[in-house]
Write a protein that holds these residues in place. Structure first.
Motif, PDB file in Angstrom:
ATOM      1  N   HIS A  42      -0.675  13.846  -2.984  1.00  0.00           N
ATOM      2  CA  HIS A  42       0.333  13.233  -3.849  1.00  0.00           C
ATOM      3  C   HIS A  42       1.688  13.881  -3.608  1.00  0.00           C
ATOM      4  CE1 HIS A  42      -0.835  16.778  -6.296  1.00  0.00           C
ATOM      5  NE2 HIS A  42       0.453  16.784  -6.610  1.00  0.00           N
ATOM      6  N   HIS A  49       5.775  14.387  -5.423  1.00  0.00           N
ATOM      7  CA  HIS A  49       6.386  14.531  -6.745  1.00  0.00           C
ATOM      8  C   HIS A  49       7.746  13.851  -6.806  1.00  0.00           C
ATOM      9  CE1 HIS A  49       3.571  17.263  -8.794  1.00  0.00           C
ATOM     10  NE2 HIS A  49       3.273  17.677  -7.573  1.00  0.00           N
ATOM     11  N   MET A  56       5.137  22.010  -9.215  1.00  0.00           N
ATOM     12  CA  MET A  56       3.746  22.033  -9.648  1.00  0.00           C
ATOM     13  C   MET A  56       3.089  23.312  -9.143  1.00  0.00           C
ATOM     14  SD  MET A  56       0.535  19.447  -8.921  1.00  0.00           S
ATOM     15  CE  MET A  56      -0.206  20.421  -7.602  1.00  0.00           C
ATOM     16  N   MET A  89       4.113  23.363  -5.378  1.00  0.00           N
ATOM     17  CA  MET A  89       4.778  22.202  -4.790  1.00  0.00           C
ATOM     18  C   MET A  89       6.145  22.067  -5.439  1.00  0.00           C
ATOM     19  SD  MET A  89       1.612  19.472  -4.916  1.00  0.00           S
ATOM     20  CE  MET A  89       1.957  18.299  -3.605  1.00  0.00           C
TER      21      MET A  89
END
Ligand SMILES: [Cu+2]
Length: 346
Positions: free
Chosen positions: A50, A52, A58, A102
């Motif tokens: 994924h 962001h 994160m 992240m």
């Protein structure tokens, strides 16, 4: 199904923009892929899956426990006493603690860094001569390799997203874990070492789709390419993998998932006589023979994602087991892998 959903959403959005942005879970994703739902992240064992939004951070922690047992030749188990080696592995446990961070400087680009701490334990069985039947346990632990890199989102429309990723793995993990045998320090087998010892490239491409507010699926292809040879004179085999998963939100804060993954990796290159680096002849111990490290495996995984709608805190788990494994052997097969993780974005 996809066309129907797209049409239904498009017409609703046209008829009633107010309704379409009412914040109702059924409509608030509009025509966009939407991360704020339990299945907004893939099953926890999938990496780099994924991206962001701009400015988001994160942090994540994952615990993985991999259990290996059963000696394989090709796709079937063999009797440990039937090989030409004096010593074969009987079972192995690998535990890995992974921490990652992240950060997205833009909506398209997400930067990531990850490192891990590994604990390995392997039981060896002597199969020949006076020592036959004797078991010994070997352990290694320490920091593994560290990867840094980024993900670039190149598609975000019609409830779907796609991104490519490129990470570079730095050889921070040890390749000289050793043990004492008959008074001599010897290197442990390849599989007990904590890092690859080489710089590795980790390319990936991921596609994510949410055909409805309750269902989603995704797919990823990835590879691990080892650059050059490490200072022990060998290079781990390159691997390629492909996987796909479906997930279903069972309530506002939980989703269940099913994943199929296929992976193929080649044998270890170099150090073929092995007598120096593995501390014993590759003809004596099957785990010290670089020929016994390639294979193909198809895994199935069942997962659970929990997501806190208020603060976005995530807890997830996935249990994976092989449906099929074809191993250059004799080599230990996989039995099951459990992954547990938490993620927090802000
Ligand atoms: Cu993230």
């Amino acid at each position: 199904m996809k066309l129907y959903n797209t049409l239904a959403l498009a017409s609703l959005a046209t008829i009633s923009p107010a309704l379409a942005h009412s914040g109702k879970d059924t409509l608030n994703s509009g025509n966009k892929w939407y991360g704020a739902r339990p299945d907004g992240h893939a099953p926890i064992s999938v990496m780099a899956e994924h991206t962001h939004s701009a400015g988001e951070w994160m942090a994540s922690y994952r615990y993985m426990n991999m259990q290996m047992n059963g000696l394989y030749m090709g796709d079937s188990k063999i009797n440990p006493n039937s090989t030409n080696y004096n010593m074969v592995p009987e079972d192995m446990e690998m535990q890995m603690h992974m921490v990652g961070v992240m950060y997205a400087p833009t909506d398209e680009l997400t930067l990531m860094a990850m490192t891990n701490y590994i604990e390995n334990s392997m039981t060896m069985l002597a199969t020949k001569g006076m020592m036959a039947g004797r078991k010994s346990t070997m352990k290694s632990s320490g920091w593994g390799d560290t990867s840094i890199g980024g993900l670039y989102k190149f598609h975000d429309a019609n409830r779907a997203r796609a991104h490519v990723g490129l990470n570079l793995s730095l050889p921070t993990g040890s390749t000289s874990q050793s043990f004492t045998m008959m008074g001599n320090q010897r290197h442990q087998p390849f599989g007990m070492q904590l890092g690859s010892g080489t710089f590795d490239l980790l390319p990936s491409i991921t596609y994510l789709h949410q055909p409805s507010d309750n269902w989603s699926w995704g797919a990823q292809a990835n590879a691990r390419l080892h650059l050059g040879t490490n200072d022990q004179g060998y290079s781990l085999g390159d691997s390629i993998g492909a996987q796909s998963w479906i997930a279903r939100n069972v309530c506002e804060w939980a989703s269940l998932s099913l994943r199929l993954g296929a992976k193929s990796w080649s044998r270890i290159d170099g150090d073929t006589d092995n007598s120096v680096n593995q501390g014993m002849m590759s003809t004596m111990s099957s785990a010290a023979d670089p020929n016994n490290y390639g294979g193909t495996r198809i895994d199935i995984g069942a997962g659970l994602n929990l997501w806190h709608p208020g603060n976005g805190f995530r807890v997830a788990t996935e249990l994976t087991t092989p449906l099929y494994q074809q191993l250059d052997g004799p080599q230990l097969g996989n039995d099951w892998t459990l992954t547990l993780g938490t993620q927090y974005a802000w």
